[in-house]
Design a protein around this motif. Structure first.
Motif, short mmCIF file in Angstrom:
data_model
loop_
_atom_site.label_atom_id
_atom_site.label_comp_id
_atom_site.label_asym_id
_atom_site.label_seq_id
_atom_site.Cartn_x
_atom_site.Cartn_y
_atom_site.Cartn_z
N LYS A 1 0.85 -1.32 0.04
CA LYS A 1 0.08 -0.12 0.01
C LYS A 1 0.96 1.31 0.07
O LYS A 1 0.63 2.30 -0.86
CB LYS A 1 -0.92 0.01 1.38
N VAL A 2 1.93 1.37 0.92
CA VAL A 2 2.79 2.27 1.05
C VAL A 2 3.55 2.36 -0.49
O VAL A 2 3.78 3.70 -0.97
CB VAL A 2 3.78 2.17 1.97
N PHE A 3 3.85 1.46 -0.93
CA PHE A 3 4.55 1.50 -2.26
C PHE A 3 3.97 2.08 -3.28
O PHE A 3 4.13 2.92 -4.31
CB PHE A 3 5.31 0.04 -2.84
N GLU A 4 2.58 1.50 -3.45
CA GLU A 4 1.47 2.14 -4.59
C GLU A 4 1.38 3.71 -4.32
O GLU A 4 1.30 4.30 -5.36
CB GLU A 4 0.24 1.21 -4.49
N LYS A 5 1.27 4.13 -3.13
CA LYS A 5 1.04 5.50 -2.88
C LYS A 5 2.26 6.12 -3.32
O LYS A 5 1.56 7.42 -3.85
CB LYS A 5 0.63 5.46 -1.41
N THR A 6 3.24 5.81 -3.09
CA THR A 6 4.32 6.29 -3.60
C THR A 6 4.55 6.51 -5.05
O THR A 6 4.70 7.68 -5.35
CB THR A 6 5.84 5.91 -2.85
N LEU A 7 4.30 5.54 -5.51
CA LEU A 7 4.28 5.52 -7.13
C LEU A 7 3.33 6.69 -7.54
O LEU A 7 3.44 7.22 -8.63
CB LEU A 7 3.82 4.08 -7.68
N ALA A 8 1.98 6.53 -6.79
CA ALA A 8 0.84 7.43 -7.49
C ALA A 8 1.36 8.80 -7.14
O ALA A 8 1.10 9.69 -8.38
CB ALA A 8 -0.43 7.12 -6.76
N GLU A 9 2.14 9.11 -6.37
CA GLU A 9 2.73 10.54 -6.19
C GLU A 9 3.65 10.90 -7.45
O GLU A 9 3.77 12.12 -7.66
CB GLU A 9 3.36 10.57 -4.80
N ILE B 1 1.97 0.48 -10.27
CA ILE B 1 2.54 -0.89 -10.66
C ILE B 1 2.59 -1.27 -11.94
O ILE B 1 3.52 -2.40 -12.47
CB ILE B 1 1.91 -1.87 -9.51
N LYS B 2 1.45 -1.03 -12.79
CA LYS B 2 1.38 -1.17 -14.12
C LYS B 2 2.85 -0.84 -15.04
O LYS B 2 2.80 -1.43 -16.11
CB LYS B 2 0.25 -0.59 -14.60
N ASN B 3 3.11 0.10 -14.44
CA ASN B 3 4.36 0.60 -15.24
C ASN B 3 5.66 -0.08 -14.92
O ASN B 3 6.89 0.24 -15.46
CB ASN B 3 4.73 1.97 -14.73
N LEU B 4 5.76 -1.12 -14.02
CA LEU B 4 6.81 -1.89 -13.81
C LEU B 4 6.74 -3.17 -14.34
O LEU B 4 5.74 -3.79 -14.81
CB LEU B 4 7.10 -2.05 -12.14
#
Length: 300
Positions: free
Chosen positions: A208-216, A221-224
């Protein structure tokens, strides 16, 4: 029937009359009489006969007296038990924790507490973060430890300590990242886009934290390049160690693990806190209350 009525009844028997019982109990004589009248109504029979200022037990009163004494003795033993329990701190605490705080944070919190209160004990289960919240809401554990908060008017969440997610890699990816870092001085998210990732499954606070940081960063995750999803932290680290991919994990999970190389990503540095959570209506034992205070005092 209450303990005060029983205390008045037994004291009258011991003193022999109402006035002496009233003086011993620091009550007025009418109050003593009222307690007796109420008890007699509840029992449905007379307990005393008054003879020349003396209170003499009826046959029903004689039969009731040993039970009244036993009940008052039991009350006293219960109070003594509570006092010993509070002093010795020998109760059990049930804890449900998500994987990172459960495996890497709790031992550091429990060890000094256990040394101070060796008669206390713990039962710890590990769940994903969503599972911890559900168990606490359902009163299935006293306390929870998680890596992300959740808004609920039924929960109390106490922040404990800051954590940071770092990128971990092993051969052949660590050499590639080392070379890029030497060339640029730092690593950026763009340097990771062609690397395979091992990620945690949904429900994990780390994810959840990783996805939130990516969104910022206007990414997802689809970009990875996702090589796989694993439902536990040690599994993630094992796959990374075997060179299947790279991953973001808590810096706490690497305290004793020197086999993996960790990297900080300049524009992607996920941060979070670990939280102690519990149900706001939970009634805690003295052991649990003492442990909550201990946890909030620790500097890890």
């Amino acid at each position: 029937m209450d303990f005060r009525q029983l205390e008045v009844f037994v004291t009258i028997v011991e003193e022999g009359n109402f006035s002496k019982a009233a003086k011993r109990l620091y009550l007025t004589q009418p109050t003593v009489s009222a307690h007796v009248d109420s008890l007699e109504r509840e029992c449905g029979m007379k307990l005393f006969e008054r003879r020349n200022r003396q209170a003499v037990l009826t046959e029903a009163g004689q039969n009731f007296y040993p039970y009244a004494v036993d009940l008052l003795d039991m009350k006293e033993r219960a109070h003594e038990s509570f006092a010993r329990f509070n002093q010795e701190i020998d109760g059990k605490i049930t804890i449900n924790a998500s994987q990172t705080p459960g495996i890497y944070l709790l031992p550091n919190l429990l060890a000094p507490y256990q040394k101070k209160y060796p008669r206390s004990s713990f039962r710890i289960t590990i769940s994903d973060t969503d599972g911890v919240f559900e168990n606490i809401l359902n009163y299935e554990a006293d306390l929870g430890f998680v890596g992300s908060p959740k808004t609920s008017d039924k929960l109390v969440a106490k922040p404990l300590i800051n954590d940071q997610l770092v990128l971990i890699a092993d051969s052949p990816f660590k050499e590639k990242l080392d070379e890029q870092q030497k060339k640029q001085g730092v690593l950026y998210m763009k340097d990771l886009l062609d690397l395979p990732f091992i990620i945690r499954t949904e429900g994990s606070a780390t994810r959840k934290v990783f996805e939130k940081t990516l969104a910022e960063q206007e990414k997802s995750i689809k970009n990875l390049q996702i090589a796989g999803q694993v439902d536990n932290l040690e599994g993630v680290k094992s796959f990374v160690h075997q060179g299947v991919g790279v991953s973001f994990v808590s810096k706490f999970s690497l305290n004793r693990d020197t086999s993996l190389k960790s990297f900080y990503i300049q524009d992607l540095m996920p941060e979070r806190k670990f939280y102690l959570i519990y149900h706001k209506d939970r009634v805690f034992s003295p052991t649990c209350e003492r442990f909550i205070a201990h946890v909030q005092d620790q500097k890890i």
